[in-house]
Motif scaffolding. Structure first.
Motif, short mmCIF file in Angstrom:
data_model
loop_
_atom_site.label_atom_id
_atom_site.label_comp_id
_atom_site.label_asym_id
_atom_site.label_seq_id
_atom_site.Cartn_x
_atom_site.Cartn_y
_atom_site.Cartn_z
N SER A 122 84.67 31.18 -53.88
CA SER A 122 85.57 31.86 -54.98
C SER A 122 84.62 32.51 -55.87
O SER A 122 83.31 33.09 -55.65
CB SER A 122 86.08 30.74 -55.56
N THR A 126 91.53 33.46 -45.01
CA THR A 126 91.09 31.89 -45.40
C THR A 126 92.20 31.09 -44.78
O THR A 126 91.65 29.85 -44.47
CB THR A 126 91.32 31.97 -46.96
N ALA A 147 93.32 31.62 -52.43
CA ALA A 147 92.22 31.05 -51.52
C ALA A 147 91.83 29.65 -51.85
O ALA A 147 92.10 28.69 -50.97
CB ALA A 147 90.94 31.89 -51.25
N ALA A 183 92.80 26.20 -49.93
CA ALA A 183 91.74 25.05 -49.69
C ALA A 183 92.19 23.73 -50.00
O ALA A 183 92.09 22.76 -49.35
CB ALA A 183 90.52 25.63 -50.19
N ILE A 210 84.81 27.66 -49.31
CA ILE A 210 85.38 29.05 -49.83
C ILE A 210 84.63 29.47 -51.01
O ILE A 210 84.30 28.67 -51.91
CB ILE A 210 87.03 28.38 -50.20
#
Length: 225
Positions: free
Chosen positions: A21, A3, A58, A62, A19
């Motif tokens: 998730s 990431t 992550a 971001a 991203i």
């Protein structure tokens, strides 16, 4: 690290970064259904924590790149998704049940089967991701189907779809298995104009046809076996 590397690339080339998730960031939730503002209930040293905390980290990275370096990011929290072309033996519950029923094996239910999950068909997820990436909202957004099923209810839907005589086998539950999982998708409805359109009973037969073809081969499928 992946990431972080991709965020660095997005910064260098001026790309919009997605991203993907997961609902696992909510852990074993104390809030039901789960909204995006809920911070979760995660065991940081549990057997599942490398995945849960990895996704939470992550999201953190971001947002740091977004706030500190003006990288355009989009965050999707994806709930259980199923559909054709999944890995047959990936260990996910829908894959397990479908493959077991087709192979005339017992459907493996862990624990008492009362834990719940919400299952969205893959085309609904793709539509949600496209709307997220094409829109102007960072997120996070829950992308999932609010239809909630216990594992026993899911097993029964698989039985109805494939083999009414399929047996159900109970095994000890895995550690830190979340008891409930259901997305609140109000935010996605309002800001993305998105909600799922394919129910479990509509989507599951499409997945079953694909699994049957890949497990037994086209010849056997065409001959009705």
């Amino acid at each position: 690290m992946g990431t972080l590397n991709m965020l660095g690339l997005a910064k260098r080339v001026g790309a919009r970064f997605l991203i993907t998730s997961t609902s696992e960031v909510y852990g074993d939730p104390l809030q039901h259904p789960q909204v995006e503002t809920y911070w979760g209930n995660v065991n940081p040293i549990g057997v599942r924590s490398c995945y849960d905390e990895g996704k939470r980290t992550a999201e953190t990275l971001a947002m740091d790149y977004h706030r500190g370096l003006n990288v355009e990011v989009r965050i999707a929290r994806i709930f259980n998704t199923y559909g054709p072309r999944m890995c047959i033996d990936d260990g996910r519950v829908v894959s397990n049940f479908v493959a077991q029923a087709l192979r005339k094996q017992p459907l493996t239910v862990y624990g008492d089967g009362k834990q719940t999950r919400s299952f969205q068909y893959v085309s609904d997820l793709v539509e949600g991701l496209m709307r997220l990436m094409e829109g102007n909202h960072v997120g996070p957004f829950n992308l999932g189907n609010p239809g909630e099923f216990t594992m026993l209810e899911l097993a029964k839907v698989v039985q109805e779809t494939i083999d009414p005589n399929a047996k159900i086998e109970f095994k000890p539950n895995t550690e830190d298995d979340p008891h409930k999982r259901k997305p609140d998708i109000s935010k996605a409805k309002q800001l993305l104009g998105w909600e799922p359109t394919v129910s479990l009973r509509q989507g599951l037969p499409r997945m079953v046809d694909d699994f049957r073809r890949r497990i037994f081969g086209d010849d056997k499928l065409d001959s009705g076996l």
